[in-house]
Design a protein around this motif. Structure first.
Motif, short mmCIF file in Angstrom:
data_model
loop_
_atom_site.label_atom_id
_atom_site.label_comp_id
_atom_site.label_asym_id
_atom_site.label_seq_id
_atom_site.Cartn_x
_atom_site.Cartn_y
_atom_site.Cartn_z
N ILE A 9 -48.02 -30.72 7.20
CA ILE A 9 -47.09 -31.55 7.93
C ILE A 9 -45.75 -30.64 7.99
N GLN A 10 -45.41 -30.07 6.86
CA GLN A 10 -44.29 -29.04 6.66
C GLN A 10 -44.68 -28.04 7.68
N VAL A 11 -45.67 -27.40 7.99
CA VAL A 11 -45.81 -26.24 9.10
C VAL A 11 -45.67 -26.54 10.41
N ASN B 9 -29.96 -22.94 8.81
CA ASN B 9 -30.24 -24.23 8.08
C ASN B 9 -31.72 -24.32 8.04
N TYR B 10 -32.34 -23.98 9.32
CA TYR B 10 -33.79 -24.06 9.27
C TYR B 10 -34.53 -23.15 8.43
N GLU C 66 -37.86 -23.28 3.26
CA GLU C 66 -37.99 -21.83 2.34
C GLU C 66 -39.06 -21.68 1.68
N SER C 67 -39.62 -22.77 1.20
CA SER C 67 -40.82 -22.63 0.55
C SER C 67 -41.94 -22.44 1.33
#
Ligand SMILES: *[C@@H]1O[C@H](CO)[C@@H](O)[C@H](O)[C@H]1NC(C)=O
Ligand SMILES: *[C@@H]1O[C@H](CO)[C@@H](O)[C@H](O)[C@H]1NC(C)=O
Ligand SMILES: *[C@@H]1O[C@H](CO)[C@@H](O)[C@H](O)[C@H]1NC(C)=O
Length: 707
Positions: free
Chosen positions: A259-261, A402-403, A408-409
C-alpha cells in the motif's frame, strides 16, 4: 576422624548459615534491607532472586553460604565471598550490635578474626576454632557511652547557663534564635518510602500471580490439545501445523508495504500533475520545461501500458485477507461453515497467495516509475531558476521535499518481496486444505480431475466419520475450553499490563524520592544557615559588648597570652615570654568571625579522644559510608552531640612580622565551656598559629540532644 580444615570450615559455616537463615535475620544487612530481601523471596519454592539481578534465582539458604552467586554480591551480605568494589553498597556490613548502637563497617573487616562489631557478628561465620580478638562488648560500650553523654550534657548545661548570664549581663535579647529553630519535620520522604514498599509488595504479588496463571494456562492448553486431538484431529492438525498468527502478521505487513508503494506512486504523480497545470510555461525556465516534457512522455507510456496503483483498493484487500484468516478459515475448519464448494475453498488459499505475490512483484514496476519521476523532481528541485519566482514550481518543490520525508523508509527499495516464510505458510495451508476439506465436508471428489484420497491421512475419518459416529462430534466441550483459554490469556495480558504500569510508577517514585531527599537536604541547610547567621549576629553583639576585656590572660608553656575579642576595636592576641616580659609579640588582630561546622566536628572528635584516651568507644561509634564516587567515608554515631559547640572560629591576622617570614596570624577555636580557658597553642604552618580555647560563647544556646 580427621577433618581437613576446609571441610570442617564448610561444615561449620553450613551449620551456622542454617541457623542464621532460619531466623528472620540475615547476617550483615540493615533492617530496611531485610524487607527487600524478604520481597525477593518466593516462599513456596524457597527460592530467592538477587537484589539487582532478579533474573538470577538461587535457593534462599544459599544466602551467606560464603559462595558468591549474585553479580551484585547481594547473596553474601555477611561474608566477603563476593569481591566487590568499595563503591557498591554491598561492600558494607551491618553490625546489629544489640544493646548498643548499630553501625556499618567495611566488608574488609569481616571474618578477619577481629571483632569490629561489639556483638562480634562480623566474625559469626568464622570457624569457631579460630580465636577471636575482642575489644569491647556492647553492654560495656553502652555504659561508657551513657556516662560520656551525661558528662557532656551536664557540662553543656552549665556552660549554657554561663552564656545566658552573659546575655543578661549585657542586657541582650536572643529570642530571635527561637524563631529560626523550628526545623523538626521531615516525614515527606517517609511517606514515599512506605509507598515504595507497598508498590514493591504489589509488584511481587503481580509477578507471582502472573507465574501462577501462566502455569494454569499451559495446563489448560495441554488439556485442550489432548481432547482436541482425540475429538477433532483435523482441527487439531490445523492448530498445530498452521501458524495462523504468522500468516496474519506477514500478510498484514506485506500488504502494508505494498500500500505504501501504491500511494508513493500516486502521490508523486499528483505532484507532477499539479506542476504541469500550474507552472508558467512562458517563463522559459529550461530545466522546468524540459522536465515537464519528460513527464508527459512518461505518463503517456503509463497510460498505454495501463499501469496504475490504487492504495484504497489495496487497503480493502488487506482487510479482506485478514478477515479470511481470522474469520473465514476458523469457521470453515472449526464450525464447518462452508460457502461455495470444497474446491473453491482449496483454491481460495492459493488465490490469496498468488494475489499477494502478484501485488508484491508489481511493485518493481511501480518503483521503477517512481524513480524516474523522482529524477525529474530532483532535477527541478536542484536546478530550477529561483529568480523566476514561479509559484507553481515552488509549490511542487516543497511538496516533493515533504514527499521524500513521508516515504523515506520505502523509497530506497527496488521492490517489495513476499517473505519466504509467508509463502511456506501458505503452502502448508493449501496442502492441509486439500486433504482436510474433502474429508470434513464429505466430498468424494467425484469430479473429473479425480486426484483421489489415496495418501490422505484424514481419509479414514471419512469412512466412519459420520455425524452419529463418535469421531468428529460434540465440540461444545472443546469450545468452552477454548473460551477459557482465551479469557485466561486476556487475564494474563491484563496482569502484565498492570505489572508494567506498577513498574513505571515505581521508577517515577524512586526518581521523586531522590529529588525530594536532595530538596530536603537543601532546605535543612538553608534553615541551618539562617539559624547560624542569627546566632553569629548575636555573638558579634556580645563580643562587642565584652569590649576590651581580656577573655584570656593565661600562661601556657612559658608564654603569656592575652586575648580580646571585640570585632570593632579590633580584638587582638598578644604573646609575651615569661623570662623576658619586654619581648611582647602581637600575634594578630581580629579580622573575621565565623561558625565552622566541619572544623567543629573534627575538633569535637579530638576533644573526645583527649578526654577519653583509653576508651575504644570512639572507634565503635564510627559508621562507614560509601560515597557516590566510591570512597569510604566515616561519620560518627553520637547524634548531634558535636552541636553542643557552635563552631566559633575567630581569625586573627596582620600580626608582627616573623623574622624571615610572613606576618603572624592565628585561628582561635572556642568550644563550649563554663570558663574562658586556653588549652593548647600550636604553630600549624610557619607563623600561623592555632589556639584551642573554650568559653560560654562557644556554646550553641538552643542545643537539644538527639541521637
Ligand atoms: C566538664 O566540666 C568539668 C568542670 O568544668 C571539667 O573538669 C571537665 O573536664 C569537663 N568534662 C568534659 C568532658 O568536658
Ligand atoms: C497490521 O499492521 C499494522 C501496522 O503495523 C498494525 O497497526 C496492525 O495492528 C496490524 N494488524 C494485524 C491484524 O496484525
Ligand atoms: C551509617 O552508614 C550507613 C551506610 O553507609 C548510612 O546509610 C547511614 O546514613 C549512616 N548513618 C548515620 C547516622 O550517619
Amino acid at each position: 576422624m580427621k577433618l581437613s580444615p576446609t571441610s570442617s570450615f564448610l561444615t561449620i559455616s553450613l551449620i551456622l548459615s542454617v541457623v542464621i537463615v532460619k531466623g528472620t535475620k540475615i547476617l550483615g544487612i540493615s533492617p530496611n534491607l531485610e524487607k527487600l530481601y524478604e520481597n525477593n523471596r518466593v516462599i513456596s519454592t524457597n527460592k530467592w532472586k538477587c537484589l539487582n539481578n532478579p533474573e538470577i534465582e538461587i535457593n534462599w539458604d544459599q544466602i551467606n553460604d560464603n559462595i558468591c552467586d549474585c553479580p551484585d554480591g547481594s547473596d553474601e551480605p555477611g561474608t566477603f565471598a563476593c569481591n566487590l568494589e568499595s563503591s557498591s553498597s554491598s561492600s558494607l556490613f551491618y553490625c546489629e550490635n544489640d544493646g548498643f548502637i548499630p553501625r556499618f563497617i567495611s566488608k574488609s573487616k569481616v571474618m578477619d578474626g577481629v571483632c569490629d562489631c561489639c556483638d562480634c557478628s562480623d566474625e559469626a561465620l568464622l570457624p569457631s576454632s579460630i580465636p577471636l580478638s575482642k575489644t569491647s562488648i556492647c553492654p560495656d560500650l553502652k555504659d561508657e557511652f551513657d556516662k560520656l553523654l551525661s558528662i557532656e550534657l551536664e557540662n553543656y548545661s552549665n556552660s549554657k547557663d554561663k552564656l545566658l548570664k552573659l546575655f543578661k549581663k549585657y542586657d541582650m535579647d536572643f529570642t530571635s534564635l527561637d524563631q529560626t529553630k523550628d526545623m523538626g519535620n521531615q516525614n515527606g520522604n517517609e511517606n514515599g518510602l512506605l509507598e515504595k514498599e507497598k508498590l514493591i509488595a504489589e509488584l511481587n504479588k503481580l509477578e507471582a500471580d502472573s507465574i501462577r496463571h501462566n502455569n494454569l494456562l499451559s495446563q489448560e492448553k495441554e488439556n485442550y490439545l489432548n481432547k482436541l486431538q482425540l475429538n477433532n484431529p483435523i482441527l487439531y492438525d490445523f492448530e498445530q501445523k498452521i501458524n495462523s498468527k504468522l500468516l496474519i502478521e506477514l500478510t498484514n505487513s506485506t500488504m502494508i508495504q505494498i500500500i505504501q508503494v501504491s500511494s508513493a506512486f500516486n502521490d508523486i504523480m499528483k505532484i507532477l500533475d499539479e506542476l504541469t497545470l500550474s507552472y508558467s510555461n512562458s517563463m522559459n525556465d529550461r530545466v522546468v520545461n524540459n522536465n515537464v516534457d519528460k513527464y508527459f512522455d512518461l505518463s503517456r507510456s503509463i497510460q498505454m501500458n495501463k499501469i496504475n496503483a490504487n492504495p484504497e483498493s489495496d487497503e480493502d484487500l488487506r482487510v479482506q485477507f485478514l478477515k479470511y484468516f481470522e474469520d473465514e478459515l476458523p469457521n470453515l475448519i472449526e464450525f464447518k461453515k462452508i460457502e461455495n464448494d470444497v474446491k473453491y475453498n482449496v483454491n481460495k488459499a492459493a488465490f490469496v497467495k498468488g494475489l499477494i505475490r502478484g501485488k508484491a512483484e508489481y511493485t518493481e514496476t511501480l518503483f521503477n516509475l517512481i524513480n524516474q519521476f523522482s529524477e525529474i523532481m530532483i532535477d527541478i528541485t536542484e536546478n530550477y531558476n529561483v529568480n523566476f519566482q514561479d509559484q507553481g514550481v515552488k509549490i511542487a518543490v516543497d511538496s516533493f521535499k515533504n514527499y521524500l520525508t513521508k516515504y523515506e523508509s520505502t523509497l530506497g527499495l527496488k521492490r517489495i518481496e513476499m517473505p519466504k516464510n509467508l509463502e511456506d505458510e501458505f503452502d502448508k495451508l493449501i496442502n492441509f486444505l486439500e486433504k482436510a476439506l474433502p474429508v470434513l465436508f464429505h466430498s468424494n471428489n467425484d469430479d473429473d480431475d479425480d486426484k483421489n484420497n489415496e495418501a490422505n491421512e484424514y481419509s479414514h475419518l471419512l469412512n466412519n466419520g459420520d455425524a452419529n459416529n463418535g469421531q468428529i462430534v460434540d465440540t461444545s466441550d472443546l469450545l468452552s475450553l477454548k473460551k477459557q483459554i482465551k479469557s485466561h490469556e486476556k487475564k494474563i495480558m491484563k496482569l502484565q499490563a498492570n505489572t508494567l504500569k506498577k513498574k513505571e510508577l515505581l521508577a517515577k517514585l524512586e526518581q521523586r524520592l531522590i529529588r525530594s531527599t536532595m530538596h530536603e537536604e537543601k532546605e535543612k541547610e538553608k534553615e541551618m544557615n539562617a539559624m547560624d547567621q542569627t546566632l553569629l549576629d548575636i555573638l558579634n553583639d556580645l563580643m562587642i559588648k565584652i569590649g576590651s576585656d581580656k577573655i584570656i590572660d593565661t600562661v601556657l608553656d612559658n608564654y603569656k597570652y592575652e586575648v580580646t575579642i571585640n570585632p570593632k576595636l579590633p580584638g587582638s592576641i598578644f604573646q609575651s615570654e615569661m623570662k623576658n616580659d619586654k619581648n611582647v609579640v602581637k600575634i594578630g588582630e581580629l579580622q573575621s568571625v565565623k561558625l565552622d561546622k566541619k572544623l567543629n566536628l573534627q575538633k569535637y572528635i579530638e576533644h573526645l579522644k583527649i578526654v577519653y584516651p583509653e576508651s575504644s568507644l570512639i572507634s565503635h561509634l564510627m559508621n562507614e559510608t560509601t560515597t557516590k564516587k566510591g570512597d569510604l567515608e566515616i561519620d560518627y554515631l553520637f547524634g548531634n552531640l558535636p552541636d553542643i559547640n557552635n563552631g566559633l572560629v575567630l581569625e586573627y591576622g596582620n600580626g608582627q612580622q616573623c623574622w624571615n617570614g610572613p606576618k603572624r596570624s592565628a585561628s582561635l577555636f572556642i568550644k563550649c565551656g563554663t570558663e574562658f580557658e586556653l588549652h593548647n597553642v600550636y604553630e600549624a604552618t610557619k607563623c600561623r598559629y592555632v589556639f584551642d580555647a573554650s568559653g560560654p560563647i562557644g556554646c550553641y544556646p538552643n542545643f537539644e540532644y538527639s541521637p
